[in-house]
Motif scaffolding. Structure first.
Motif, PDB file in Angstrom:
ATOM      1  N   VAL A  67       9.278   2.493  23.092  1.00 31.20           N
ATOM      2  CA  VAL A  67      10.676   3.182  23.298  1.00 31.20           C
ATOM      3  C   VAL A  67      10.678   3.983  22.184  1.00 31.20           C
ATOM      4  O   VAL A  67      10.626   3.607  20.954  1.00 31.20           O
ATOM      5  N   ARG A  68      11.047   5.331  22.447  1.00 33.60           N
ATOM      6  CA  ARG A  68      11.320   6.227  21.175  1.00 33.60           C
ATOM      7  C   ARG A  68      12.772   6.906  21.462  1.00 33.60           C
ATOM      8  O   ARG A  68      13.125   7.266  22.837  1.00 33.60           O
ATOM      9  N   LEU A  69      13.399   6.969  20.396  1.00 36.36           N
ATOM     10  CA  LEU A  69      14.584   7.636  20.487  1.00 36.36           C
ATOM     11  C   LEU A  69      14.706   8.772  19.332  1.00 36.36           C
ATOM     12  O   LEU A  69      14.132   8.630  18.641  1.00 36.36           O
ATOM     13  N   LEU A  76      20.188  14.150  22.460  1.00 40.19           N
ATOM     14  CA  LEU A  76      19.909  12.704  22.424  1.00 40.19           C
ATOM     15  C   LEU A  76      18.776  12.506  23.533  1.00 40.19           C
ATOM     16  O   LEU A  76      19.082  12.657  24.511  1.00 40.19           O
ATOM     17  N   ARG A  77      17.471  11.878  23.069  1.00 42.06           N
ATOM     18  CA  ARG A  77      16.649  11.946  24.090  1.00 42.06           C
ATOM     19  C   ARG A  77      16.036  10.388  24.061  1.00 42.06           C
ATOM     20  O   ARG A  77      15.862   9.865  22.677  1.00 42.06           O
ATOM     21  N   VAL A  78      15.818   9.595  24.972  1.00 41.91           N
ATOM     22  CA  VAL A  78      15.157   8.332  24.971  1.00 41.91           C
ATOM     23  C   VAL A  78      13.695   8.628  25.849  1.00 41.91           C
ATOM     24  O   VAL A  78      13.672   9.481  26.835  1.00 41.91           O
ATOM     25  N   GLU A  79      12.579   8.056  25.546  1.00 40.75           N
ATOM     26  CA  GLU A  79      11.260   7.885  26.127  1.00 40.75           C
ATOM     27  C   GLU A  79      10.670   6.566  26.097  1.00 40.75           C
ATOM     28  O   GLU A  79      10.937   5.758  25.389  1.00 40.75           O
ATOM     29  N   VAL A  80      10.386   6.205  27.477  1.00 43.17           N
ATOM     30  CA  VAL A  80       9.678   4.876  27.461  1.00 43.17           C
ATOM     31  C   VAL A  80       8.477   5.405  28.208  1.00 43.17           C
ATOM     32  O   VAL A  80       8.108   5.867  29.013  1.00 43.17           O
ATOM     33  N   SER A  81       7.450   4.762  27.286  1.00 46.01           N
ATOM     34  CA  SER A  81       5.756   5.119  27.585  1.00 46.01           C
ATOM     35  C   SER A  81       5.256   3.928  27.906  1.00 46.01           C
ATOM     36  O   SER A  81       5.206   2.649  27.624  1.00 46.01           O
ATOM     37  N   ASP A  82       4.283   4.052  29.142  1.00 46.48           N
ATOM     38  CA  ASP A  82       3.522   2.728  29.542  1.00 46.48           C
ATOM     39  C   ASP A  82       2.306   3.224  29.734  1.00 46.48           C
ATOM     40  O   ASP A  82       1.873   4.588  29.706  1.00 46.48           O
ATOM     41  N   TRP A 114      16.191  13.963  33.335  1.00 46.92           N
ATOM     42  CA  TRP A 114      15.360  13.234  33.327  1.00 46.92           C
ATOM     43  C   TRP A 114      13.880  13.729  33.885  1.00 46.92           C
ATOM     44  O   TRP A 114      13.801  14.339  34.551  1.00 46.92           O
ATOM     45  N   GLY A 115      12.896  12.993  33.474  1.00 49.62           N
ATOM     46  CA  GLY A 115      11.458  13.415  33.881  1.00 49.62           C
ATOM     47  C   GLY A 115      10.511  12.458  33.484  1.00 49.62           C
ATOM     48  O   GLY A 115      10.727  11.541  32.660  1.00 49.62           O
ATOM     49  N   VAL A 116       9.246  12.998  33.882  1.00 50.05           N
ATOM     50  CA  VAL A 116       8.010  12.240  33.568  1.00 50.05           C
ATOM     51  C   VAL A 116       7.136  12.987  33.300  1.00 50.05           C
ATOM     52  O   VAL A 116       6.878  14.085  33.387  1.00 50.05           O
ATOM     53  N   GLY A 117       6.204  12.626  32.303  1.00 50.80           N
ATOM     54  CA  GLY A 117       4.873  13.394  31.777  1.00 50.80           C
ATOM     55  C   GLY A 117       3.840  12.751  31.106  1.00 50.80           C
ATOM     56  O   GLY A 117       4.079  11.403  31.130  1.00 50.80           O
ATOM     57  N   TRP A 127      11.294  10.012  30.456  1.00 49.97           N
ATOM     58  CA  TRP A 127      12.249  10.389  29.359  1.00 49.97           C
ATOM     59  C   TRP A 127      13.811  10.789  30.190  1.00 49.97           C
ATOM     60  O   TRP A 127      13.926  11.063  31.142  1.00 49.97           O
ATOM     61  N   ALA A 128      14.736  10.648  29.326  1.00 44.77           N
ATOM     62  CA  ALA A 128      15.973  10.950  29.815  1.00 44.77           C
ATOM     63  C   ALA A 128      16.723  11.589  28.444  1.00 44.77           C
ATOM     64  O   ALA A 128      16.408  11.129  27.643  1.00 44.77           O
TER      65      ALA A 128
END
Length: 147
Positions: A67-69, A76-82, A114-117, A127-128
Motif C-alpha cells: 500500500v502506497r500513499l 492524494l493518491r493511494v495504490e495497492v499492488s499485488d 481510479w485505474g489499474v496498471g 490506484w485511486a
C-alpha cells in the motif's frame, strides 16, 4: 501525478485478513496527519476495498501486498499492488441479493478517478485519486496570528 510529493508512505502487508484493517487504520491516520481529515474516511474505505480485492484475487503465498500513499499539492493518491498481473479488476453488475461484488463500485463512487496498471517488477497496481482544492486545514494561517 507530476507535482513533487509533499508526503509519501509505503508499507508491505502479508496477504492475510488482519492486514486489511491494519492498512485501513494506518491510511486514515496518515491522511489526517497530512492535513486532510475530511478525506480520511473515504480514502480508508477505498484502501480497505482495494486491499480486500488484492487479498482475495491478487495474492500469492509468500508474496506481499504493498500500500502506497502519496500527497502532492494537487492530489492524494493511494495504490495497492499485488503479484497477480493476470487478474485485472473490473466492476461487475450485481443484484440486490448478491453478497459480494460491490467493492469497485464503492471505489468509483468515493474516488475522483481510479485505474489499474503494471506494477514495477511483477504484478499490478490498482490506484485511486482525489484532487485537492485549496489548502489543507492545518496550513491555513490564523487571522491576527503574529509571526
Amino acid at each position: 501525478m507530476s507535482d513533487p510529493f509533499l508526503h509519501e508512505d509505503r508499507l508491505d502487508y502479508t496477504p492475510v485478513p488482519r492486514s486489511v484493517p491494519l492498512a485501513r487504520t494506518r491510511t486514515a491516520r496518515l491522511v489526517v496527519e497530512w492535513g486532510h481529515p475530511g478525506l480520511a474516511g473515504d480514502v480508508a474505505l477505498v484502501v480497505s476495498e482495494l486491499m480486500t480485492n488484492a487479498l482475495l484475487h491478487g495474492s500469492l503465498r509468500g508474496r506481499l501486498i504493498r500500500v502506497r500513499l502519496t500527497l502532492t499539492g494537487a492530489a492524494l493518491r493511494v495504490e495497492v499492488s499485488d503479484p497477480r498481473a493476470e487478474r485485472v479488476p473490473c466492476p461487475r453488475e450485481v443484484s440486490g441479493e448478491d453478497q459480494f461484488g460491490r467493492g469497485l463500485l464503492l471505489v468509483g463512487a468515493l474516488a475522483e478517478r481510479w485505474g489499474v496498471g503494471p506494477r514495477e517488477g511483477v504484478g499490478k497496481t490498482v490506484w485511486a485519486e482525489w484532487g485537492l482544492v485549496g489548502t489543507p486545514c492545518d496550513a491555513v494561517p490564523l487571522i491576527g496570528a503574529e509571526k
